[in-house]
Every structure is written in structure tokens, then in C-alpha cells.
Design an enzyme around this catalytic site. Sequence first.
Site, PDB file in Angstrom:
ATOM      1  N   HIS A   1      29.407  51.835  47.111  1.00 42.47           N
ATOM      2  CA  HIS A   1      30.552  51.392  47.906  1.00 42.47           C
ATOM      3  C   HIS A   1      30.575  51.971  49.311  1.00 42.47           C
ATOM      4  O   HIS A   1      31.006  51.318  50.243  1.00 42.47           O
ATOM      5  CB  HIS A   1      31.854  51.650  47.145  1.00 42.47           C
ATOM      6  CG  HIS A   1      32.075  50.586  46.126  1.00 42.47           C
ATOM      7  ND1 HIS A   1      31.626  50.717  44.834  1.00 42.47           N
ATOM      8  CD2 HIS A   1      32.604  49.352  46.228  1.00 42.47           C
ATOM      9  CE1 HIS A   1      31.907  49.604  44.186  1.00 42.47           C
ATOM     10  NE2 HIS A   1      32.501  48.759  45.001  1.00 42.47           N
TER      11      HIS A   1
ATOM     12  N   GLU B   1      32.119  38.967  37.849  1.00 41.15           N
ATOM     13  CA  GLU B   1      31.173  40.014  38.224  1.00 41.15           C
ATOM     14  C   GLU B   1      30.522  40.690  37.031  1.00 41.15           C
ATOM     15  O   GLU B   1      29.814  41.680  37.180  1.00 41.15           O
ATOM     16  CB  GLU B   1      31.808  41.036  39.178  1.00 41.15           C
ATOM     17  CG  GLU B   1      33.143  41.569  38.791  1.00 41.15           C
ATOM     18  CD  GLU B   1      33.721  42.529  39.839  1.00 41.15           C
ATOM     19  OE1 GLU B   1      33.037  42.910  40.789  1.00 41.15           O
ATOM     20  OE2 GLU B   1      34.900  42.895  39.675  1.00 41.15           O
TER      21      GLU B   1
ATOM     22  N   ASP C   1      28.246  43.619  41.571  1.00 37.15           N
ATOM     23  CA  ASP C   1      28.279  44.047  40.174  1.00 37.15           C
ATOM     24  C   ASP C   1      27.537  43.076  39.277  1.00 37.15           C
ATOM     25  O   ASP C   1      26.853  43.477  38.340  1.00 37.15           O
ATOM     26  CB  ASP C   1      29.729  44.196  39.705  1.00 37.15           C
ATOM     27  CG  ASP C   1      30.293  45.544  40.124  1.00 37.15           C
ATOM     28  OD1 ASP C   1      29.590  46.547  39.913  1.00 37.15           O
ATOM     29  OD2 ASP C   1      31.395  45.585  40.681  1.00 37.15           O
TER      30      ASP C   1
ATOM     31  N   CYS D   1      32.127  36.923  47.135  1.00 37.32           N
ATOM     32  CA  CYS D   1      32.514  38.000  48.057  1.00 37.32           C
ATOM     33  C   CYS D   1      31.625  39.224  47.911  1.00 37.32           C
ATOM     34  O   CYS D   1      31.942  40.281  48.441  1.00 37.32           O
ATOM     35  CB  CYS D   1      33.976  38.372  47.864  1.00 37.32           C
ATOM     36  SG  CYS D   1      34.338  38.944  46.203  1.00 37.32           S
TER      37      CYS D   1
HETATM   38  C1  PEP Z   1      31.143  42.938  43.840  1.00 43.88           C
HETATM   39  O1  PEP Z   1      30.990  43.587  42.808  1.00 43.88           O
HETATM   40  O2  PEP Z   1      30.324  42.116  44.263  1.00 43.88           O
HETATM   41  C2  PEP Z   1      32.342  43.139  44.664  1.00 43.88           C
HETATM   42  C3  PEP Z   1      32.601  42.382  45.688  1.00 43.88           C
HETATM   43  O3  PEP Z   1      33.120  44.197  44.335  1.00 43.88           O
HETATM   44  P1  PEP Z   1      32.762  45.699  44.694  1.00 43.88           P
HETATM   45  O4  PEP Z   1      31.526  45.730  45.532  1.00 43.88           O
HETATM   46  O5  PEP Z   1      33.940  46.269  45.404  1.00 43.88           O
HETATM   47  O6  PEP Z   1      32.540  46.300  43.337  1.00 43.88           O
HETATM   48 MG    MG Z   2      32.670  44.684  41.955  1.00 47.40          MG
END
Ligand code: PEP
Ligand code: MG
Length: 753
Positions: free
Chosen positions: A360, A601, A625, A672
Site C-alpha cells: 500500500h 478482489e 488483491d 480500481c
Molecule cells: C485492490 O486490491 O486492487 C484495491 C484497489 O484495493 P487495495 O489496493 O487498497 O487493497
Molecule cells: Mg484490495
Amino acid sequence: MLEVLRGIVQEVNAAESLDDALAIIVSRVRAALGTEVCSVYMRDRGGERYVFRATEGLNPALVGRVSLGLGEGLVGLVAEREEPVNLDSAETHPNFRFLPDIGEEPFHSFLGVPIIHQRTVLGVLVVQQKARRRFDESEEAFLVTMSAQLAGAIAHAQVTGDVPHAAAPGLSTKITGVPGAPGIAIGAVCVVSPVADLYTVPRRAAENRRTELRAFKRALDQVRQDVRAVADNLRDELSAEDHALFDVYLGILDDSTIGGEVAARIKAGEWAQGALSQVMIEHIRHFERMEHSYLRERAVDVKDLGTRVLAYLQAEGREEAEYPEQTVLVCEELTASMLGEIPRKRLAGLVSVRGSGNSHVAILARAMGVPTVMGAVDLPYTRLRDMRAIVDGYSGVVHLNPSEELVERYRDLAEQDVALNRDLEALRDEPCETLDGHRLALWVNTGLMADVSRSLERGAEGVGLYRTEVPFLLGERFPSEEEQRRIYRDQLEAFAPKPVTMRTLDVGGDKALPYFPIEEENPFLGWRGIRVTLDHPEILLAQVRAMLKANAGLGNLRIMLPMVTNVAELDEALGLIRRSQQEVEQEGLESPMPPVGVMVEVPAAVYQAAAFARRVDFLSVGSNDLTQYLLAVDRNNPRVSDLYHALHPAVLAALEAVVRGGHSEGKQVSICGELAGDPLAALLLLGMGFDVLSMNATSLPRVKKALRSVTRAEAEALVSEVRGLDNSVQIRHRLESLLNDRGLGQFVPPPLE
Ligand code: PEP
Ligand code: MG
């Protein structure tokens, strides 16, 4: 044997240089196996020869002076075959090569094992003895185990040892990590230590020994007071015997023992934190090696006391942190709060020893547009202060003390980047429309307040993912409902009337709230996302109420649920959202139900896409994910980062399935995850039929440019063509060649050596 093995590995891990590491290995392995000779041959810089680098039992005068090529002699044979060679009579083997003066004549039996790190043979570990007998199975297995365990430590010692040389003019060291955020940074290293960790304190000369000494004495006094206070508090509850332990603690810090050693090291010129950490680590190791388990456990006490003293020293020095103009921030593990500590203008690049490209913090760094290398596991980061460095966020490489020529080449690349971004600015108000007139919505992912202006400047048409956990991560307790309302209101107002998709709290995995720690063996398969908030409805209800109140009079809110794996969770969460809405209305506020969506995800959600879509207004793929779970590759682990293939055929098949599932119910499907911000992947996402691509603001102009250079029909044909390819490398090449054809080859810069 296990104890011996562990002991050797620990000592080697702590070695200051490759020579020290090898000296420890040959002496300790020889003793452990009770053999007459132990030597190590290391591959030279050119990678062509194996140099005799350390020995006990052969002629030390030849160390560094003789070498063997790949396949040459028995050592070369071990390196070539990448497996052990075990002989009772070495001199009769056809590959035997006599090395004059090395002194091998008396030794007949030979066991050599390769030292392999990340698929590369670093060297060969050899033991020899006089008796004509093959080393037995258990000895061979011991040496193989030893070598496999030591390989990482040797690689680390090699780089560590290179660093002082790298400080000399004209010599540089290249450290390979994982791309974190694209771009090039050239600047001066500034090492940040996480709070009070004895093992991450950088080495540094004391600027003023007296001041350092005084600071150390003050910190020591404070810890002594703390220990006494704890001792007094517990006086009635502990037996006299247990209570005596506190006197032992105070004794450890005494001037005549550890305290005195630290002071001596400061007087010799090291700064207080460095002196403390070096002395404490030596003592901790000493205790850890003790035979008796009671004494071994005292290592924990010593560590605890040292850490307390360090915390006071660091607290004192905190305001003094000075960041150079072009700071390359280097740390063991990058955290969101570290990013906030340094003025953005001075932050040129980031390097993190831990974490990977989809951690992250890497995502945050991308959003901030700061070139970043993650997972630089061999970086001896505590020794790099003020050293010049290049951060190549495209290929995930850090160059320490680079040559002027290399700096020039990277400068050119960085200038090309700036020019490209300037050209792309012209696209800001242009729609994301393909050559045949198909409109695709490009939204942004946000979290930090600074994302808002960056997103609007780049022409974002909405927010596809607002990571609400970011404000949660930066605080010291859960934000109150009213505090949340204000934060969400700022986001919604900044983008209104454009839609803003707020994701409910998604913590767990690699996102830990400092005030709500989740300690798990397997955090990515554990308590994260919706699982946490369904178990704590009070958190979810307050959060949703805050969102709904923030939406008053604006109406651009969308709510999205993370990490959902089954419809029961979804139904329950929808129930809580409805309840929040009623509660807000009961407070007398008008609060229409906003569109609600669910993230896809985890693989289970792919197969349930239609069932989910039936219940909600939109689906949004979290490809970060989804990729990690489909491929069973931890997104945070640099050791497996080369297996994290976002364009893996299985991932692409899953994406297509989600679009089919969502559209079969007439619902919008967006994505996303970071994949949406990759101009290559965006071509496929267009062809698959995604309605919205949401990405970090930095990537948006490039994605727009790429999509405006093709027709939708071409993108659809590309998807069909790629369906026939069975590996991600071919898929990437195919996409790259299309971008090249459109004159956009600079979107995929080649690696610089
Ligand atoms: C993802 O998992 O692609 C997502 C957008 O969520 P995060 O990266 O915050 O886990
Ligand atoms: Mg995620």
C-alpha cells in the site's frame, strides 16, 4: 546441529564485510564438521571466475590470488552443475586441476557445494580431509543446508562490503529491488529509522562528542527513573526475589557495564544512538548464544532496555531532522506516516528494504508521483547517509555513488519524462475517447488530501476509489463520526458534481492501524476489509453515517465494500448501510440512498459476480488483491515479486468474467486496482468492456493518451488475440509492440544499466 547452524548464520548475518563473513564461515564450518580444510571460492565481479577467497587449512597466502573458471577444476564443476560434488579421492577425478602452492596435496577427500542466491551461483563452499573417505550423507546434507542458509547473508555482506568502496570516486554499487513508483530521482540519501529499533540505527560520526555523551547520560537517567517507578509500583505485588530483577536491570545500565561501554564508544567518535545500538546488539548476541535457556532469555531484557534508551535519544533528536534539497528517503519499512514527515518539495525518491510493488505504501508513493524502489533487501541502509543515489523507479534499481556518466544518462531520462508530462498536460480537458468515438470514463484513486488537486489538474472525471483508511492510518485513534464527516465532506465537495466512490474501512493485510493492531500469522488471509467492519458494526455504522451526512446537498457519494467473499457478507453490509441511512434520517437530515457497489478482489467474487451485481449498483475490480489471490503471490513480498504477473492469462480471464457477470445484470463494471493505471493494460481493459478505469492521478494522462490512440474495435481484437497467448511475457510484448506502433514507446522506458 541446529543450534550450531543457527549460531553460524547469526554471526555471518552480523558481519561487517564479505571478508569477515567468509572468515567466520570457514572457521566455524571446519569446526562443526571436524574436518581439516574449509575454503570458500567466490564468483568475481565479471561473473566468470571463482576466486579462492577464504580458507582454513590451505595456504592463506594465495587468498585472492588464484581462481578457476566455470567448469574448470572441481570448484568450477560444482558451480557449473549447481549441485554438490562429493569425492573420496579428488586427485583422480578427470576434472581435478592442480593449483601449485595452495597446499592441497595431503587432502584426498573433497566435498564442494554451491552457494546459490536468487538463482545465481555466488560461490562454492568446500571442505577437504586427509582420509580417503567420502563425506557421509549427513555431512553433505549439513553443508547443503548451511550453504542455502548462508547464501542470503553472503549476498548481503557482499553488498555491504561494496558500500565503503562505493564511496570512493568512480566506483558505484547497484542494488536491485522491485519497481515501486515510476520515475527517476537523483539525490542524497537520508535514512529514517522506525521508532526505536536497535537494528536499524545508522552509523554516523558524532558531531560533538560532549553533546552526544550528555544526551546519552540523560536518556540513561530517564530509563533508570522509569525502571525505578515500575519497581515501586510493583513492590507489593512481587516477591522479594522477583523484585530483585529490577536491580539486575539497573545494573545492566550501570556505568561500569554496558553504560560504560557505550560512553567509551561515543568518546571514540560514534554518535550516541550508533554507539548504543552497536554495544547493545553485541550483548544481545552474547546472551542469545548462552547454553542455559534462562540466560538466553535475558537477551530480551537487554534488548528492551536498549530500546528504551534509544527511544529517549530519538525523541530528543527528532526535531533536528534535516532533509537535503533532493532527498532520497531510505528506510527499512516505509510507512504512510513517514511519507508525511518530510516536506514534499524536498522528497525526490524513496527506497524501502521491505515491501513490494503492490504494497500500500508503494501505491501511495505512485499517487504522490515519487519515484520509488521497494524490496531492496540487500541494501545496507544504515551505512548510506548522505551518499549520492539514483532511484530508478522504472526498473526497481538503486545506484549508490553513481558515476557522472550514469548520472548524465539518468538525467536525460528524467528530462524526457518531464517533457512527456508537459505534452500530456495538453490533454487535460480532452475527453478519453477512442479513435472511433467510444467514451471511457477515467477516474482517480485518492486517499491523501493532496490527491484532490493533482487529480483535478489531470482532468479526472470522478473518484473510483477513495481509500478511507488513509485518514485512519494517520491518526492515533479512530476518527470520530464528526471528524470523518468533515474529511469526507472535503472530498465530496472538491469533486462535486463528479461522483466520489468511498470505500468502507479496509484495514488488515499490510495496513495496520497503530492503535488497532491486528497480529496474525497470515494477515492477507485473515481479518481484513469487510470482515473487520462486520465484526465491528459500530465502526461501519459510524463511518457510513459520516459519509451520508457529508453527502447532504451534494449527492455525488457512492459507497463501496472491500474484500467481500460471499453474498451473506454483502447482504449483511447492505443491511447496515440501510440502517445507517435510517438513523441519519431519524436525526432529521434528508439522506437519499447513494449507489452502493462491491469490490471484486478475491477469486470467489469473480465466480459470484452476477450474484453480487444483482444486489448492488456497480462492481469494481480490485486487481491488486485479485492478482495476489489468484496467483497465490503475496503482493507485499519482494521474494516472489517476479511472480506477481498482473497480465497473467488467468487474471485476464477473471477480468473478462467479471465484466460479463456485471453486464449480464445491467450494472456498471469498473476497475480500481493499479492495473488500470498501466497504459498497456488499459488497452485490454477497454477491449474487455470496462465502463470505468480508476487509477492514481499520476498515471491518468498516459492512460488517456494510449486509449485515444486506438479504436475500440482494435482493442476488442487485441483481447481476442491475447486470449490465445498462454503467458504474460508474450502478452506484454504484444501490447508493447502496439504502443510502439502508435509512437508511444516512451511509455515503457527501457532499463538503463
Ligand atoms: C485492490 O486490491 O486492487 C484495491 C484497489 O484495493 P487495495 O489496493 O487498497 O487493497
Ligand atoms: Mg484490495
